[in-house]
Design a protein around this motif. Sequence first.
Motif, short mmCIF file in Angstrom:
data_model
loop_
_atom_site.label_atom_id
_atom_site.label_comp_id
_atom_site.label_asym_id
_atom_site.label_seq_id
_atom_site.Cartn_x
_atom_site.Cartn_y
_atom_site.Cartn_z
N LEU A 127 0.83 -1.21 0.00
CA LEU A 127 0.00 0.00 0.00
C LEU A 127 0.86 1.26 0.00
CD1 LEU A 127 -2.94 0.87 -0.04
CD2 LEU A 127 -2.92 0.88 2.46
N SER A 128 1.99 1.22 0.71
CA SER A 128 2.88 2.38 0.70
C SER A 128 3.41 2.64 -0.70
CB SER A 128 4.03 2.16 1.68
OG SER A 128 4.92 3.26 1.66
N LYS A 129 3.82 1.59 -1.38
CA LYS A 129 4.32 1.76 -2.75
C LYS A 129 3.22 2.24 -3.68
CE LYS A 129 7.87 -1.83 -2.37
NZ LYS A 129 8.30 -3.18 -2.84
N ALA A 130 2.00 1.69 -3.51
CA ALA A 130 0.89 2.08 -4.38
C ALA A 130 0.52 3.55 -4.22
CB ALA A 130 -0.32 1.20 -4.10
N SER A 131 0.73 4.10 -3.02
CA SER A 131 0.38 5.50 -2.75
C SER A 131 1.54 6.45 -3.02
CB SER A 131 -0.06 5.65 -1.29
OG SER A 131 1.04 5.43 -0.41
N GLY A 132 2.63 5.93 -3.55
CA GLY A 132 3.80 6.77 -3.75
C GLY A 132 4.46 7.12 -2.44
N HIS A 133 4.37 6.21 -1.46
CA HIS A 133 4.95 6.41 -0.11
C HIS A 133 4.38 7.66 0.56
CE1 HIS A 133 7.73 3.21 -1.10
NE2 HIS A 133 8.08 3.86 -2.19
N SER A 236 -12.93 -11.66 4.69
CA SER A 236 -12.46 -11.06 3.44
C SER A 236 -11.98 -9.64 3.74
CB SER A 236 -13.60 -11.04 2.42
OG SER A 236 -13.16 -10.50 1.20
N VAL A 237 -10.81 -9.27 3.21
CA VAL A 237 -10.15 -8.02 3.60
C VAL A 237 -9.62 -7.27 2.39
CG1 VAL A 237 -8.15 -7.06 4.84
CG2 VAL A 237 -9.49 -8.88 5.88
N ALA A 238 -9.73 -5.95 2.44
CA ALA A 238 -9.07 -5.05 1.50
C ALA A 238 -8.62 -3.80 2.27
CB ALA A 238 -9.98 -4.67 0.35
N TRP A 239 -7.50 -3.23 1.85
CA TRP A 239 -6.94 -2.04 2.50
C TRP A 239 -6.86 -0.90 1.49
CZ3 TRP A 239 -5.87 -2.58 7.68
CH2 TRP A 239 -5.69 -3.88 8.17
N THR A 240 -6.98 0.33 2.00
CA THR A 240 -6.83 1.49 1.14
C THR A 240 -6.18 2.63 1.93
OG1 THR A 240 -8.02 3.09 -0.25
CG2 THR A 240 -9.16 2.31 1.70
N ASP A 241 -5.59 3.58 1.21
CA ASP A 241 -5.00 4.73 1.88
C ASP A 241 -6.11 5.69 2.32
OD1 ASP A 241 -5.81 5.79 -0.54
OD2 ASP A 241 -4.01 7.00 -0.79
N CYS A 246 -5.93 4.50 -3.47
CA CYS A 246 -4.89 3.47 -3.64
C CYS A 246 -5.27 2.27 -2.79
CB CYS A 246 -3.52 4.02 -3.21
SG CYS A 246 -2.99 5.47 -4.14
N TRP A 247 -5.24 1.09 -3.40
CA TRP A 247 -5.77 -0.10 -2.74
C TRP A 247 -4.75 -1.23 -2.70
CZ3 TRP A 247 -10.73 -0.78 -0.66
CH2 TRP A 247 -11.61 0.30 -0.85
N ASP A 248 -4.83 -2.01 -1.63
CA ASP A 248 -4.22 -3.33 -1.56
C ASP A 248 -5.38 -4.30 -1.37
OD1 ASP A 248 -2.77 -5.62 -1.24
OD2 ASP A 248 -1.67 -4.97 0.55
N SER A 249 -5.87 -4.83 -2.50
CA SER A 249 -7.11 -5.60 -2.47
C SER A 249 -7.03 -6.87 -3.29
CB SER A 249 -8.27 -4.75 -2.97
OG SER A 249 -8.04 -4.36 -4.32
N ASN A 250 -5.81 -7.39 -3.49
CA ASN A 250 -5.66 -8.63 -4.27
C ASN A 250 -6.26 -8.45 -5.66
OD1 ASN A 250 -4.86 -11.25 -4.78
ND2 ASN A 250 -6.68 -12.17 -3.83
N ASN A 251 -5.89 -7.34 -6.28
CA ASN A 251 -6.37 -7.03 -7.64
C ASN A 251 -7.89 -6.95 -7.71
OD1 ASN A 251 -3.73 -6.96 -8.80
ND2 ASN A 251 -3.72 -9.21 -8.82
N GLY A 252 -8.49 -6.42 -6.65
CA GLY A 252 -9.93 -6.25 -6.62
C GLY A 252 -10.71 -7.47 -6.16
N ASN A 253 -10.03 -8.56 -5.93
CA ASN A 253 -10.70 -9.78 -5.49
C ASN A 253 -10.81 -9.90 -3.98
OD1 ASN A 253 -11.01 -10.93 -8.16
ND2 ASN A 253 -8.80 -11.27 -8.14
#
Length: 420
Positions: A127-133, A236-241, A246-253
């Motif tokens: 998630l940090s990488k996806a948000s540009g840290h 079932s879990v998904a994370w976002t900033d 910006c998401w860490d959601s297993n590619n939406g799954n």
Amino acid sequence: MTTVDIVKNDTIQKVTGPINYNVKNPVVKLMKVMEDASFFAEDLGAYLADSLQYLFPFSHLDLYGPAGNDQDILNPELQDNKTDFQKQNIKDFLLTDTYLVRGWVTIGDWTGPFIKFSYSGDPDSYLSKASGHKLTSYICLWASIQGKMMKESVRVPYNESTNRYEVEIWGYPDMDLNTRLSTKGKDALIKGTIISRPDLVTGSITDFAREGLDDKNMYNVAPENTMHPIRPLNISVAWTDHTKTCWDSNNGNNYNYSFDMILRGWNNFMQAGVSGSPHGGTGFLHYRNLLSNYKTFSRMDELSRPLQSWMFDANGKKGNQQVVKEEEFLTVEYVDLHILKSECAIGIHRHRDNQEIFFLLNGKAFMVMGDWNKFPGRERAFEIRTLMPGSFTLLKAGQLHALVNALDIDATLLMFGGYD
């Protein structure tokens, strides 16, 4: 069960000589991870320590190849050395950014369930990488717990002491939680590290009080309780900033986790009752049914094992020699008694076909189990629970497993199983 993914995605190394398991041992590493995860938002004494259950998802395994002359056979489908139980030890592992803990927590006269969700605060997290840290003082969690969905995401604050984003969701059902918490708990409630959501985390420890449970099928007793003693808990879990862009959601799954270790004992039973003059004897027998293929439990499939063409059946047959594709029983081909001395641990390993029961006779131990390959509907993870005298786990074919003596005294373990 398929083994293709494990060969492609994980590293299997040949055993070329003696291995020093006292250096960088993966089970020691995992115990340190569990220790670091055992910091909670309320005073530690509020949590029932022996009830805590940990789930550490992993993304990668390093496995040693089979022992002896089979060390060049890296495809598990071809590892047919029954003498060595088709065994492979784990050399190392990589955890994902998420872990979960569930258990019982006590406040005043209430004891109920909680689930802790934790996400890495390291700059190399997904998630940090996806948000540009650019993560801030909180991230957001979306979860579905046993089919109960969050209508809105939950804020998860950053914890400087653990370098993780953490929230504990409690099943406390009333509005006076703040008045019952310690100073530490009150601060956590204000910060949002503790939240009360009895719509998501449900039940009370009194649901499973022994009185009134005679002859009841425990699968049907308080089935929605988050700490049900024998039902799996699926999350079932998904994370976002904080911007929810910006998401860490297993590619939406979404990531699908499951607390599903088969653990039985005095507090984890399928049915209980009292029998007078048992089998023509005298007096009264108090029984607890722990595993069964009989009557109402005939299709629970806990004792059964589906067969793949490359697996040995109970008679040592495989492929077109097999008569059935599923065995509705547990074969016993060995019975062992082990004494684990202080600081002794059975390392993390797997067998290809084998089912085993680990029955703790005395002492206290941490049981580790997990999937060595990807199963439909759940991520690979190490699940850790506490074994007490009289409790046991049933290992299904191929599951990773380890056992760690948790005390400074001997632990006595009865093991039995079969199929390979």
